[in-house]
Design a protein around this motif. Structure first.
Motif, mmCIF file in Angstrom:
data_model
loop_
_atom_site.group_PDB
_atom_site.id
_atom_site.type_symbol
_atom_site.label_atom_id
_atom_site.label_comp_id
_atom_site.label_asym_id
_atom_site.label_seq_id
_atom_site.Cartn_x
_atom_site.Cartn_y
_atom_site.Cartn_z
ATOM 1 N N ARG A 148 0.575 -1.466 -0.123
ATOM 2 C CA ARG A 148 0.250 0.117 0.055
ATOM 3 C C ARG A 148 0.820 1.237 0.276
ATOM 4 N NH1 ARG A 148 -2.545 -3.968 3.167
ATOM 5 N NH2 ARG A 148 -4.864 -4.197 2.877
ATOM 6 N N ILE A 149 0.198 2.297 -1.096
ATOM 7 C CA ILE A 149 1.225 3.816 -0.653
ATOM 8 C C ILE A 149 0.408 4.501 -0.993
ATOM 9 C CG2 ILE A 149 2.801 4.666 -2.452
ATOM 10 C CD1 ILE A 149 3.461 1.625 -4.188
ATOM 11 N N GLY A 150 0.643 5.155 0.038
ATOM 12 C CA GLY A 150 0.135 6.978 -0.218
ATOM 13 C C GLY A 150 1.006 7.474 -0.572
ATOM 14 N N LEU A 151 0.576 8.346 -1.974
ATOM 15 C CA LEU A 151 1.134 10.044 -2.420
ATOM 16 C C LEU A 151 0.741 11.397 -1.768
ATOM 17 C CD1 LEU A 151 0.592 6.464 -4.024
ATOM 18 C CD2 LEU A 151 1.426 8.503 -5.954
ATOM 19 N N PRO A 152 1.449 11.583 -2.435
ATOM 20 C CA PRO A 152 0.867 13.549 -2.256
ATOM 21 C C PRO A 152 -0.168 14.004 -2.378
ATOM 22 C CG PRO A 152 3.129 13.403 -2.968
ATOM 23 C CD PRO A 152 2.915 12.142 -3.105
ATOM 24 N N GLY A 153 -1.171 14.336 -1.380
ATOM 25 C CA GLY A 153 -2.568 14.573 -2.228
ATOM 26 C C GLY A 153 -3.303 13.943 -2.058
ATOM 27 N N GLY A 154 -3.476 12.304 -1.183
ATOM 28 C CA GLY A 154 -4.342 12.088 -0.581
ATOM 29 C C GLY A 154 -4.565 11.315 -1.135
ATOM 30 N N ASN A 155 -3.790 10.775 -2.295
ATOM 31 C CA ASN A 155 -3.984 9.464 -3.279
ATOM 32 C C ASN A 155 -3.556 8.647 -2.666
ATOM 33 O OD1 ASN A 155 -4.942 10.903 -5.771
ATOM 34 N ND2 ASN A 155 -2.985 11.911 -5.827
ATOM 35 N N HIS A 156 -3.871 7.647 -3.057
ATOM 36 C CA HIS A 156 -3.070 6.210 -2.542
ATOM 37 C C HIS A 156 -3.280 4.534 -3.164
ATOM 38 C CE1 HIS A 156 -3.551 7.056 2.104
ATOM 39 N NE2 HIS A 156 -4.720 7.963 1.477
ATOM 40 N N LEU A 157 -2.320 3.973 -3.888
ATOM 41 C CA LEU A 157 -2.611 2.914 -4.602
ATOM 42 C C LEU A 157 -1.844 1.642 -3.373
ATOM 43 C CD1 LEU A 157 0.438 3.962 -7.945
ATOM 44 C CD2 LEU A 157 -2.181 3.006 -7.340
ATOM 45 N N SER A 158 -2.728 0.714 -3.768
ATOM 46 C CA SER A 158 -2.454 -0.747 -2.963
ATOM 47 C C SER A 158 -2.183 -1.940 -4.318
ATOM 48 C CB SER A 158 -4.248 -1.093 -2.792
ATOM 49 O OG SER A 158 -3.898 -2.469 -2.470
ATOM 50 N N LEU A 159 -0.796 -2.233 -4.477
ATOM 51 C CA LEU A 159 -0.333 -2.935 -5.657
ATOM 52 C C LEU A 159 -0.035 -4.384 -5.487
ATOM 53 C CD1 LEU A 159 2.765 -0.439 -6.246
ATOM 54 C CD2 LEU A 159 0.795 -0.405 -7.801
ATOM 55 N N LYS A 160 -0.563 -5.134 -6.059
ATOM 56 C CA LYS A 160 -0.498 -6.610 -5.575
ATOM 57 C C LYS A 160 0.264 -7.341 -7.000
ATOM 58 C CE LYS A 160 -5.726 -6.618 -5.369
ATOM 59 N NZ LYS A 160 -4.950 -6.958 -3.560
#
Length: 330
Positions: A148-160
């Motif tokens: 799980r990655i949190g990016l600037p601006g409140g963006n999120h990614l969940s990489l499988k």
């Protein structure tokens, strides 16, 4: 080369006459008007179709112009690096002057914008290039993992990430997940995960949370990404040092890579021109389905990432001396 396309013929299979039952109250005086309205609708359809073809050819022409500009930038950079290599062989003691030339070339390449910091074709102008050096998401692991990655601006990614995935497969799985945020994932010349996107998404460190396989489990940890290095700046720094043999080898590698990139761009340009010519011929001769060819060109235009084709070329054996020097005759 300006491409022109003639209007496509409308294949209207509807009946040209109307059957009227007796006693229906049908006003025959109205028939010509209705047929005329129907014909007008067909003309509108042809005009819409023609407009779509023109718009498509305009997009393809813009793409051709971009490919040509990239090729020209590669040829210019190649020639200047060949001149730099010759001077280094003849006047190694003037390394400071050569370093200044390398920095001037770096500034020129950056200003043109057609090549990135590694001197690869830059199809994402106006965007930033970063490397994920501190987290390895591409090497095979015995277990799968969700990162799980949190990016600037409140963006999120969940990489499988799958288990035992090769580097190419891992990249293929990651690319569409990053693409959801407008980030292009590719492989750098050093085999690192390279991410390209708006600068705002890289303005501060990302937070990572894993399962202890690639990324530690527990609370999210901030990890910064590294801006893509400018290989010509590295060359300039090296020329100011003492290991000039290493810089000669670096120059040779850059020349080989530039030749590979030129070949890939030339192939893409020729393929696109062939598709455009096929669409033009199909419109004139009706020998093929213009709509199908148009869809093919649309898909080709949208496929603007050169990474896969360039990486395939870079995996080939080193070019012969004659192939590398062929740019000098252009």
């Amino acid at each position: 080369m300006a491409m022109q396309i003639s209007a496509l013929n409308s294949k209207d299979t509807r009946p040209q006459t109307l059957g009227v039952a007796a006693g229906s109250g049908y006003d025959e005086a109205q028939a010509p008007a209705k047929v005329q309205n129907r014909d007008s609708g067909g003309e509108i359809g042809v005009k819409v179709q023609r407009h779509g073809q023109w718009a498509l050819m305009s997009q393809a022409q813009s793409r051709l112009s971009m490919l040509q500009s990239m090729e020209q930038s590669i040829v210019s950079t190649y020639r200047q690096l060949v001149n730099l290599a010759r001077q280094l062989d003849q006047n190694g003691g003037q390394s400071q002057a050569l370093a200044n030339q390398a920095r001037a070339l770096a500034h020129q390449v950056k200003s043109d914008g057609w090549l990135d910091g590694e001197l690869s074709p830059n199809s994402k102008q106006g965007q930033s290039h970063y490397l994920m050096n501190r987290v390895d998401l591409l090497s095979p692991r015995n277990q799968g993992e969700t990162v799980r990655i949190g990016l600037p601006g409140g963006n999120h990614l969940s990489l499988k990430l799958g288990a035992q995935a090769s580097q190419s497969r891992a990249l293929a799985e990651l690319a569409p997940q990053f693409a959801r945020l407008g980030i292009t994932a590719s492989l750098s010349g050093q085999g690192k995960l390279q991410l390209t996107g708006p600068e705002a998404l890289f303005s501060s460190p990302w937070t990572f949370q894993g399962q202890g396989i690639r990324v530690p489990a527990g609370n999210p940890i901030p990890i910064g990404l590294d801006a893509q290095p400018q290989v010509l700046e590295q060359l300039a720094d090296g020329l100011e040092g003492t290991n000039l043999d290493y810089e000669k080898a670096r120059l040779r590698a850059l020349l080989v890579a530039l030749e590979q990139h030129r070949k890939a761009l030339q192939a893409q340009r020729q393929q696109l021109m062939a598709r455009m010519e096929a669409l033009r011929s199909a419109a004139q001769l009706a020998s093929q389905d213009p709509d199908a060819l148009g869809s093919e060109i649309k898909s080709y235009i949208k496929g603007g990432d050169f990474g896969a084709q360039l990486q395939a070329l870079m995996a080939q054996a080193n070019l012969s001396r004659q192939s590398v020097v062929s740019l000098l005759s252009l």
